[in-house]
Design a protein around this motif. Structure first.
Motif, PDB file in Angstrom:
ATOM      1  N   PHE A 154       1.100  -0.793   0.241  1.00 44.51           N
ATOM      2  CA  PHE A 154       0.382  -0.115  -0.264  1.00 44.51           C
ATOM      3  C   PHE A 154       0.780   1.250  -0.358  1.00 44.51           C
ATOM      4  N   TYR A 155      -0.046   2.386  -0.169  1.00 47.41           N
ATOM      5  CA  TYR A 155       0.530   3.671  -0.082  1.00 47.41           C
ATOM      6  C   TYR A 155      -0.567   5.008  -0.033  1.00 47.41           C
ATOM      7  N   MET A 156       0.203   5.616   0.853  1.00 51.32           N
ATOM      8  CA  MET A 156      -0.639   6.297   1.157  1.00 51.32           C
ATOM      9  C   MET A 156      -0.588   7.392   0.264  1.00 51.32           C
ATOM     10  N   GLU A 157      -1.881   8.113  -0.218  1.00 50.61           N
ATOM     11  CA  GLU A 157      -1.930   9.134  -0.961  1.00 50.61           C
ATOM     12  C   GLU A 157      -2.433  10.607  -0.564  1.00 50.61           C
ATOM     13  N   SER A 158      -3.291  10.233   0.412  1.00 48.49           N
ATOM     14  CA  SER A 158      -2.927  11.347   1.517  1.00 48.49           C
ATOM     15  C   SER A 158      -3.762  11.643   2.788  1.00 48.49           C
ATOM     16  N   GLY A 159      -3.270  11.862   3.850  1.00 46.39           N
ATOM     17  CA  GLY A 159      -3.960  11.793   4.786  1.00 46.39           C
ATOM     18  C   GLY A 159      -3.253  10.908   5.461  1.00 46.39           C
ATOM     19  N   SER A 160      -3.536   9.911   6.785  1.00 40.73           N
ATOM     20  CA  SER A 160      -2.681   9.146   7.645  1.00 40.73           C
ATOM     21  C   SER A 160      -3.572   8.291   8.889  1.00 40.73           C
ATOM     22  N   PHE A 170       1.476   5.711   9.929  1.00 39.89           N
ATOM     23  CA  PHE A 170       1.443   5.527   8.168  1.00 39.89           C
ATOM     24  C   PHE A 170       1.328   7.095   7.708  1.00 39.89           C
ATOM     25  N   PRO A 171       1.900   8.324   8.067  1.00 37.48           N
ATOM     26  CA  PRO A 171       1.446  10.038   7.320  1.00 37.48           C
ATOM     27  C   PRO A 171       1.378  10.016   5.778  1.00 37.48           C
ATOM     28  N   THR A 172       0.602  10.728   4.594  1.00 38.55           N
ATOM     29  CA  THR A 172       0.596  11.021   3.628  1.00 38.55           C
ATOM     30  C   THR A 172       2.502  10.429   2.770  1.00 38.55           C
ATOM     31  N   GLY A 173       2.304   9.075   2.072  1.00 36.26           N
ATOM     32  CA  GLY A 173       3.811   9.593   0.669  1.00 36.26           C
ATOM     33  C   GLY A 173       4.603   8.368   1.566  1.00 36.26           C
ATOM     34  N   SER A 174       4.347   7.370   2.919  1.00 40.63           N
ATOM     35  CA  SER A 174       4.856   6.285   3.381  1.00 40.63           C
ATOM     36  C   SER A 174       3.569   5.496   2.774  1.00 40.63           C
ATOM     37  N   GLY A 175       4.296   4.254   2.786  1.00 38.31           N
ATOM     38  CA  GLY A 175       3.660   3.083   2.831  1.00 38.31           C
ATOM     39  C   GLY A 175       4.090   1.795   3.399  1.00 38.31           C
ATOM     40  N   GLY A 176       3.845   0.336   2.293  1.00 38.38           N
ATOM     41  CA  GLY A 176       4.704  -0.461   3.278  1.00 38.38           C
ATOM     42  C   GLY A 176       3.272  -2.036   2.570  1.00 38.38           C
ATOM     43  N   MET A 177       4.595  -2.794   3.286  1.00 36.04           N
ATOM     44  CA  MET A 177       4.130  -4.110   2.654  1.00 36.04           C
ATOM     45  C   MET A 177       3.003  -5.362   4.300  1.00 36.04           C
ATOM     46  N   ILE A 178       2.712  -5.649   3.682  1.00 37.31           N
ATOM     47  CA  ILE A 178       1.259  -6.997   5.268  1.00 37.31           C
ATOM     48  C   ILE A 178       1.681  -7.979   4.909  1.00 37.31           C
ATOM     49  N   LEU A 184       9.017   3.469  -2.309  1.00 42.27           N
ATOM     50  CA  LEU A 184       8.357   4.368  -2.619  1.00 42.27           C
ATOM     51  C   LEU A 184       7.073   4.917  -3.227  1.00 42.27           C
ATOM     52  N   LYS A 185       8.593   5.812  -4.634  1.00 47.56           N
ATOM     53  CA  LYS A 185       8.606   5.865  -6.347  1.00 47.56           C
ATOM     54  C   LYS A 185       7.956   5.122  -6.930  1.00 47.56           C
ATOM     55  N   LEU A 186       8.373   4.256  -6.778  1.00 47.25           N
ATOM     56  CA  LEU A 186       8.188   3.226  -7.674  1.00 47.25           C
ATOM     57  C   LEU A 186       6.115   2.385  -6.985  1.00 47.25           C
ATOM     58  N   LEU A 187       7.101   2.251  -5.954  1.00 44.33           N
ATOM     59  CA  LEU A 187       4.948   1.408  -5.800  1.00 44.33           C
ATOM     60  C   LEU A 187       4.002   2.934  -6.223  1.00 44.33           C
ATOM     61  N   ALA A 188       4.198   4.319  -6.055  1.00 41.28           N
ATOM     62  CA  ALA A 188       3.345   5.193  -5.815  1.00 41.28           C
ATOM     63  C   ALA A 188       3.424   5.510  -7.621  1.00 41.28           C
ATOM     64  N   ALA A 189       4.143   4.624  -8.612  1.00 42.13           N
ATOM     65  CA  ALA A 189       4.207   4.730 -10.285  1.00 42.13           C
ATOM     66  C   ALA A 189       2.952   3.855 -10.418  1.00 42.13           C
ATOM     67  N   SER A 190       3.642   2.152 -10.011  1.00 44.03           N
ATOM     68  CA  SER A 190       2.261   1.090  -9.905  1.00 44.03           C
ATOM     69  C   SER A 190       1.088   1.168 -10.042  1.00 44.03           C
ATOM     70  N   PHE A 191       1.059   2.489  -9.040  1.00 44.44           N
ATOM     71  CA  PHE A 191      -0.355   3.096  -9.352  1.00 44.44           C
ATOM     72  C   PHE A 191      -0.943   3.728 -10.945  1.00 44.44           C
ATOM     73  N   ARG A 192       0.362   4.399 -11.511  1.00 43.62           N
ATOM     74  CA  ARG A 192      -0.500   4.911 -12.546  1.00 43.62           C
ATOM     75  C   ARG A 192      -0.860   4.518 -13.632  1.00 43.62           C
ATOM     76  N   LEU A 193      -0.355   2.649 -13.376  1.00 39.32           N
ATOM     77  CA  LEU A 193      -0.664   1.925 -14.702  1.00 39.32           C
ATOM     78  C   LEU A 193      -1.837   1.734 -15.048  1.00 39.32           C
ATOM     79  N   SER A 194      -2.573   2.132 -16.528  1.00 37.68           N
ATOM     80  CA  SER A 194      -3.662   1.501 -16.608  1.00 37.68           C
ATOM     81  C   SER A 194      -4.365   0.384 -16.631  1.00 37.68           C
ATOM     82  N   SER A 195      -5.584  -0.003 -16.732  1.00 40.61           N
ATOM     83  CA  SER A 195      -5.848  -1.797 -16.865  1.00 40.61           C
ATOM     84  C   SER A 195      -6.428  -1.599 -18.369  1.00 40.61           C
ATOM     85  N   ASP A 196      -6.319  -0.573 -18.944  1.00 38.76           N
ATOM     86  CA  ASP A 196      -7.180  -0.443 -19.742  1.00 38.76           C
ATOM     87  C   ASP A 196      -5.891  -0.165 -21.584  1.00 38.76           C
ATOM     88  N   GLU A 197      -4.520   0.199 -20.992  1.00 42.17           N
ATOM     89  CA  GLU A 197      -3.054  -0.025 -21.847  1.00 42.17           C
ATOM     90  C   GLU A 197      -2.491  -1.678 -22.461  1.00 42.17           C
TER      91      GLU A 197
END
Length: 303
Positions: A53-59, A71-79, A146-159
């Protein structure tokens, strides 16, 4: 990516149900708006999949048997799979968006028993000392992930080639997590035997919360003594069995109040909380408002 405002469970369990999860591509992406969840939290649950997961906003605050992590905005992790956890929005007054990759390890490892699984997957998911791998800005290695993680969510299932590109992105992230977790894996850790026991105890409560539950009956459901039953609840959930039973009943009541029109007296009995006067007292202590006020708040909210 699907917007979600609630969580679903298998009947009688707290194992999360994952709508849209298919065997031919065992993966779903979610955009969880925690400030819109009833009560602003996700109750104790587990799943057999990896949660990245990646925190786009909030905590948000993650609770696991080993403790709490903010986990504040901009952080993330793996469960890790099968780890018992719950999450809570720190504030319901701000937008709280958590982006999630939920996937079975076979997506990266291929066939069960493969060399990839044995070398790179199993050492992480079978490490008893790893519940969460947290990622925070400020650490160079974690920031790269975190940079790679945030970018991975920008992949579109339509492409074109989406599935392959996604698997490639997740594989790159996993290899970096593998390296990052090396020091965690080198620490000695024993499998927490209470993890399976607490799940049996929780399932019994979820199936019988409408009824009177005695501690001897509850303990017997997990083949435990009463003393061991208390210890397992303390070690895993940091509360007594009675506290968890009452909390679970109140959580069910919150769902019924927010989603339906049943009378408060009906809900109090349906949840196993007895008289409406007792229900009103414990509900106010739990939610800091009356059942009627709670219903108005959530049924009038823009969720």
């Amino acid at each position: 990516m699907k917007n979600i405002h609630s969580i679903e469970f298998y009947t009688g369990s707290k194992e999360e149900l994952l709508p849209g999860f298919e065997k031919d591509f065992p993966y779903i992406a979610s955009r969880a708006e925690l400030d819109k969840y009833i009560g602003g939290y996700v109750p104790w649950h587990w799943h057999r999949t990896v949660e990245l997961f990646y925190m786009e906003s909030g905590s948000i605050e993650y609770d696991t048997p080993r403790g709490k992590i903010l986990f504040p905005t901009g952080s993330g992790g793996m469960i890790n799979p099968n780890v018992l956890h719950r999450t809570k929005a720190i504030s319901q007054r701000e937008k709280n968006i958590q982006l999630l990759h939920i996937f079975d390890v076979s997506l990266l490892a291929g066939e069960q028993g493969s060399r990839i699984e044995q070398k790179y997957i199993a050492p992480v998911i079978t490490a008893p000392q790893i519940e969460v791998i947290p990622l925070f800005p400020g650490n160079a290695e974690e920031e790269r992930i975190l940079k790679l993680l945030a970018a991975s969510f920008r992949l579109s299932s339509d492409e074109f080639g989406y599935e392959i590109k996604l698997r490639e992105a997740l594989t790159e992230i996993w290899l970096m997590l593998f390296e990052l977790s090396r020091s965690m894996r080198e620490k000695k850790g024993e499998r927490n035997k209470s993890n399976d026991k607490i799940k049996l105890l929780m399932i019994y409560i979820h199936e019988h919360y409408r009824e009177k539950i005695s501690i001897p009956e509850l303990a017997a459901a997990a083949y435990l003594s009463e003393r061991e039953c208390y210890r397992v609840f303390h070690d895993c959930l940091h509360m007594t069995p009675v506290e968890y039973i009452t909390t679970y009943r109140l959580q069910v009541a919150c769902q019924m109040l927010a989603k339906g029109q049943e009378a408060v007296t009906v809900i109090s009995h349906e949840c196993g909380l007895g008289s409406s006067s007792y229900f009103g007292k414990v509900f106010r202590e739990y939610a800091h408002c009356s059942p009627i006020e709670y219903r108005k708040k959530w049924q009038n909210s823009d969720r």
